[in-house]
Each structure stands twice: as C-alpha cells, then as structure tokens.
Design a protein around this motif. Sequence first.
Motif, short mmCIF file in Angstrom:
data_model
loop_
_atom_site.label_atom_id
_atom_site.label_comp_id
_atom_site.label_asym_id
_atom_site.label_seq_id
_atom_site.Cartn_x
_atom_site.Cartn_y
_atom_site.Cartn_z
N UNK A 197 0.84 -1.20 0.00
CA UNK A 197 0.00 0.00 0.00
C UNK A 197 0.87 1.24 0.00
N UNK A 198 1.91 1.22 0.81
CA UNK A 198 2.81 2.36 0.91
C UNK A 198 3.41 2.43 2.30
N UNK A 199 4.25 3.41 2.49
CA UNK A 199 4.93 3.55 3.77
C UNK A 199 3.96 3.99 4.85
N UNK A 200 4.05 3.33 6.00
CA UNK A 200 3.18 3.73 7.10
C UNK A 200 3.76 4.94 7.81
N UNK A 201 2.86 5.77 8.33
CA UNK A 201 3.24 7.00 9.01
C UNK A 201 2.66 6.95 10.42
N UNK A 202 3.51 6.76 11.44
CA UNK A 202 3.01 6.79 12.81
C UNK A 202 2.40 8.16 13.12
N UNK A 203 1.33 8.15 13.89
CA UNK A 203 0.65 9.39 14.25
C UNK A 203 0.10 9.28 15.67
N UNK A 204 -0.62 10.24 16.11
CA UNK A 204 -1.25 10.21 17.42
C UNK A 204 -0.24 10.18 18.56
N UNK A 205 -0.64 9.59 19.67
CA UNK A 205 0.21 9.55 20.86
C UNK A 205 1.48 8.75 20.63
N UNK A 206 1.43 7.77 19.73
CA UNK A 206 2.64 7.00 19.39
C UNK A 206 3.68 7.93 18.75
N UNK A 207 3.25 8.74 17.81
CA UNK A 207 4.15 9.70 17.16
C UNK A 207 4.66 10.74 18.16
N UNK A 208 3.79 11.19 19.02
CA UNK A 208 4.14 12.24 19.98
C UNK A 208 4.95 11.73 21.18
N UNK A 209 5.12 10.42 21.31
CA UNK A 209 5.77 9.81 22.48
C UNK A 209 5.05 10.19 23.76
N UNK A 210 3.73 10.15 23.72
CA UNK A 210 2.90 10.48 24.88
C UNK A 210 1.87 9.39 25.16
N UNK A 261 -0.38 6.61 26.77
CA UNK A 261 -0.89 6.26 28.09
C UNK A 261 -1.63 4.93 28.05
N UNK A 262 -1.98 4.49 26.85
CA UNK A 262 -2.71 3.24 26.65
C UNK A 262 -2.05 2.45 25.52
N UNK A 263 -2.26 1.15 25.48
CA UNK A 263 -1.71 0.34 24.39
C UNK A 263 -2.50 0.55 23.10
N UNK A 264 -2.25 1.67 22.47
CA UNK A 264 -3.01 2.12 21.31
C UNK A 264 -2.06 2.80 20.33
N UNK A 265 -2.01 2.28 19.11
CA UNK A 265 -1.10 2.80 18.08
C UNK A 265 -1.95 3.30 16.91
N UNK A 271 -3.60 -4.50 22.92
CA UNK A 271 -3.15 -3.45 22.02
C UNK A 271 -4.18 -3.24 20.92
N UNK A 272 -4.44 -1.99 20.60
CA UNK A 272 -5.32 -1.64 19.49
C UNK A 272 -4.48 -0.85 18.50
N UNK A 273 -4.51 -1.30 17.26
CA UNK A 273 -3.79 -0.60 16.20
C UNK A 273 -4.84 -0.04 15.24
N UNK A 274 -4.89 1.28 15.16
CA UNK A 274 -5.80 1.97 14.26
C UNK A 274 -5.03 2.33 13.00
N UNK A 275 -5.43 1.76 11.88
CA UNK A 275 -4.75 1.98 10.61
C UNK A 275 -5.70 2.77 9.72
N UNK A 276 -5.33 4.01 9.45
CA UNK A 276 -6.15 4.92 8.68
C UNK A 276 -5.57 5.09 7.28
N UNK A 277 -6.28 4.66 6.27
CA UNK A 277 -5.88 4.89 4.89
C UNK A 277 -6.66 6.10 4.40
#
Length: 133
Positions: free
Chosen positions: A30-43, A45-49, A109-115
């Motif tokens: 599909x293409x290169x993934x781009x981390x975002x949200x709290x994972x990107x911000x290094x903040x 608090x929950x197992x959520x990517x 862990x919840x991984x939210x993948x937004x295309x």
Amino acid sequence: MNPEDRAQALRREADEVLELIRLREHCAGIGELMPTGSYFLDLMMYPDIDIYLPPASVQGMMALGARLAEYECVKELKLDKGWAEENEDLAGGLYLKAVVAHGHWERRWKIDIWSLPTAISAKKQQELVDLKG
C-alpha cells in the motif's frame, strides 16, 4: 509507574508489537506507514497505536487484514468504510482496526490503521508535528 515511565514503556512495547506482526512489511504494498497520534508524539498512556497509510482500495485493506489475521496474537480485525462518509474531514478514507494480545497492560493493544487521501493525512500529521515542536 509515573506517566513518563508509562509512556516510555508503552512506546517500547508498541515497537515490539509492530515488529511482532511485521506491520511495515505487510503495508509495503500500500505504501509507507506513518506513525501518528500519541505513538508519534511519544505520549502514550494506553496500548493504542495510530498509523496513517496512503490511499488504498477496499481490496488492499482487506488483503492487509488477511495477512494480519494469520498471527495468533491478532485477536480481532475490523474494516470500516462508513465512518469517512459521516465525517467530511476524512472523506475517501478507510479504517482497519487490529487488536493484538501482547504484554501485560490492562487491555489488549489496538492498532488503528487509517488509509486516507494524502492531503488529509499530511494536514493532520502537520498539526502533530507542530505540537511536537
């Protein structure tokens, strides 16, 4: 555990989870993934990517889900194409949620993948880049 220690521990484990299910490799079509949200911000608090992907077809997202479903630790998958119609800001996007059993947090862990269309993800990501400074 104080909030900073928790965020660091979650970030380390998030990286483990992404490696465990080889998400970068599986998204390559599909293409290169781009981390975002709290994972990107290094903040974290929950197992959520949260991850942005370039625009994908329903078939492409379903194929990604099928590859992830092969992992024993992936316990749930959900493709949602209707939420974008309800939110003009996300029009033309697809959402894939993967729930992964790993680690010892209070929930899986919840991984939210937004295309999303590139213009939308770039705008949203720039807001986070500005916040992160």
